[in-house]
Design a protein around this motif. Sequence first.
Motif, mmCIF file in Angstrom:
data_model
loop_
_atom_site.group_PDB
_atom_site.id
_atom_site.type_symbol
_atom_site.label_atom_id
_atom_site.label_comp_id
_atom_site.label_asym_id
_atom_site.label_seq_id
_atom_site.Cartn_x
_atom_site.Cartn_y
_atom_site.Cartn_z
ATOM 1 N N ILE A 116 0.861 -1.192 0.000
ATOM 2 C CA ILE A 116 0.000 0.000 0.000
ATOM 3 C C ILE A 116 0.893 1.236 0.000
ATOM 4 C CG2 ILE A 116 -1.907 -1.164 1.164
ATOM 5 C CD1 ILE A 116 -1.076 0.602 3.671
ATOM 6 N N PRO A 117 0.480 2.285 -0.701
ATOM 7 C CA PRO A 117 1.251 3.521 -0.660
ATOM 8 C C PRO A 117 1.129 4.174 0.726
ATOM 9 C CG PRO A 117 -0.443 3.578 -2.389
ATOM 10 C CD PRO A 117 -0.664 2.352 -1.589
ATOM 11 N N GLN A 118 2.233 4.689 1.240
ATOM 12 C CA GLN A 118 2.185 5.352 2.544
ATOM 13 C C GLN A 118 1.198 6.514 2.541
ATOM 14 O OE1 GLN A 118 6.478 5.964 3.018
ATOM 15 N NE2 GLN A 118 6.405 4.635 4.819
ATOM 16 N N LYS A 119 1.010 7.152 1.403
ATOM 17 C CA LYS A 119 0.087 8.291 1.334
ATOM 18 C C LYS A 119 -1.379 7.856 1.488
ATOM 19 C CE LYS A 119 -0.164 8.301 -3.674
ATOM 20 N NZ LYS A 119 0.272 8.904 -4.895
ATOM 21 N N SER A 120 -1.655 6.539 1.392
ATOM 22 C CA SER A 120 -3.031 6.063 1.568
ATOM 23 C C SER A 120 -3.404 5.876 3.041
ATOM 24 C CB SER A 120 -3.256 4.756 0.810
ATOM 25 O OG SER A 120 -2.599 3.687 1.461
ATOM 26 N N VAL A 121 -2.413 6.013 3.928
ATOM 27 C CA VAL A 121 -2.665 5.839 5.361
ATOM 28 C C VAL A 121 -3.467 7.029 5.889
ATOM 29 C CG1 VAL A 121 -1.619 5.619 7.660
ATOM 30 C CG2 VAL A 121 -0.592 4.450 5.691
ATOM 31 N N ILE A 122 -4.597 6.726 6.514
ATOM 32 C CA ILE A 122 -5.435 7.763 7.122
ATOM 33 C C ILE A 122 -4.906 8.088 8.510
ATOM 34 C CG2 ILE A 122 -7.762 8.317 7.943
ATOM 35 C CD1 ILE A 122 -8.743 6.284 5.770
ATOM 36 N N GLY A 123 -4.534 7.053 9.254
ATOM 37 C CA GLY A 123 -3.995 7.278 10.584
ATOM 38 C C GLY A 123 -3.669 5.985 11.294
ATOM 39 N N LYS A 124 -2.959 6.148 12.388
ATOM 40 C CA LYS A 124 -2.554 5.042 13.244
ATOM 41 C C LYS A 124 -3.593 4.889 14.355
ATOM 42 C CE LYS A 124 1.081 5.101 16.467
ATOM 43 N NZ LYS A 124 2.518 5.278 16.728
ATOM 44 N N VAL A 125 -3.988 3.654 14.637
ATOM 45 C CA VAL A 125 -4.964 3.417 15.693
ATOM 46 C C VAL A 125 -4.316 3.776 17.030
ATOM 47 C CG1 VAL A 125 -6.391 1.712 16.876
ATOM 48 C CG2 VAL A 125 -6.100 1.589 14.392
ATOM 49 N N GLN A 126 -4.955 4.707 17.725
ATOM 50 C CA GLN A 126 -4.398 5.216 18.976
ATOM 51 C C GLN A 126 -5.157 4.716 20.201
ATOM 52 O OE1 GLN A 126 -1.643 7.427 18.553
ATOM 53 N NE2 GLN A 126 -1.336 6.807 20.645
ATOM 54 N N PHE A 127 -6.488 4.572 20.059
ATOM 55 C CA PHE A 127 -7.310 4.342 21.243
ATOM 56 C C PHE A 127 -8.630 3.690 20.841
ATOM 57 C CE2 PHE A 127 -10.273 5.879 24.547
ATOM 58 C CZ PHE A 127 -9.550 5.610 25.694
ATOM 59 N N ARG A 128 -9.056 2.685 21.594
ATOM 60 C CA ARG A 128 -10.375 2.078 21.377
ATOM 61 C C ARG A 128 -11.332 2.695 22.398
ATOM 62 N NH1 ARG A 128 -10.565 -3.839 20.492
ATOM 63 N NH2 ARG A 128 -8.769 -3.724 21.828
ATOM 64 N N TYR A 129 -12.489 3.190 21.927
ATOM 65 C CA TYR A 129 -13.461 3.763 22.850
ATOM 66 C C TYR A 129 -14.786 3.002 22.892
ATOM 67 C CZ TYR A 129 -15.556 6.244 18.836
ATOM 68 O OH TYR A 129 -16.155 6.562 17.650
ATOM 69 N N TYR A 130 -14.912 1.960 22.077
ATOM 70 C CA TYR A 130 -16.096 1.111 22.128
ATOM 71 C C TYR A 130 -15.725 -0.274 21.631
ATOM 72 C CZ TYR A 130 -20.774 -0.687 21.447
ATOM 73 O OH TYR A 130 -21.888 -1.453 21.525
ATOM 74 N N PRO A 131 -16.117 -1.328 22.315
ATOM 75 C CA PRO A 131 -17.042 -1.402 23.436
ATOM 76 C C PRO A 131 -16.409 -0.887 24.725
ATOM 77 C CG PRO A 131 -16.198 -3.597 22.947
ATOM 78 C CD PRO A 131 -15.651 -2.662 21.900
ATOM 79 N N LEU A 132 -17.255 -0.448 25.630
ATOM 80 C CA LEU A 132 -16.807 0.201 26.852
ATOM 81 C C LEU A 132 -15.947 -0.710 27.719
ATOM 82 C CD1 LEU A 132 -20.010 2.222 27.770
ATOM 83 C CD2 LEU A 132 -17.938 3.026 26.615
#
Length: 186
Positions: free
Chosen positions: A163-179
Amino acid sequence: MSKNNVKKEVFSWIKSIVIALVIVVGVRHFLFAPTTVHGESMSPTFEDSNRVILNKISDVDRFDMIVFHAPDADENYIKRVIGLPGDTVEMKNDVLYINGKAYKEPYLKESKKPLAPNEKFTEDFTLQTLPATDGKVKVPKNSLFVMGDNRPVSHDGRAFGFIPQKSVIGKVQFRYYPLNEVGEPK
């Protein structure tokens, strides 16, 4: 209260709301964004309908979980970064080798428990032997090689290549659901 004071008060509230909206839109567009996990390719790390926050400004490192624009569909995928530009990647006897060095994958431990003694969780491959990588030995410049944690069912770099690096939207930082699973994913 005079009409002039009422107008000033209303204008002050409108101005505050507009500034707040600009800040929210700016933060969401440039810094952080919420997203929902679809499918089971990252199970058990993430399940279908989990909700996470993406960090859009953080550097992406090996083994980070990222969301990116799918190269073969009009949707976004969540996968784990396995190969960085210039890396060789090989899976041999269920052991991941990057640049010839064996790596443990602790995030796969639970998934591998029910396997029979000689059963493989991830089939053997090298980048060069994957049809989707066009015979390349190394991850190309400005590209990443990604795989899902649920290797037997994941549609990932083994199927669609780099995958092209420019296609990256973001790095998963935190899960907020399920609680009951709120926090930084492993």
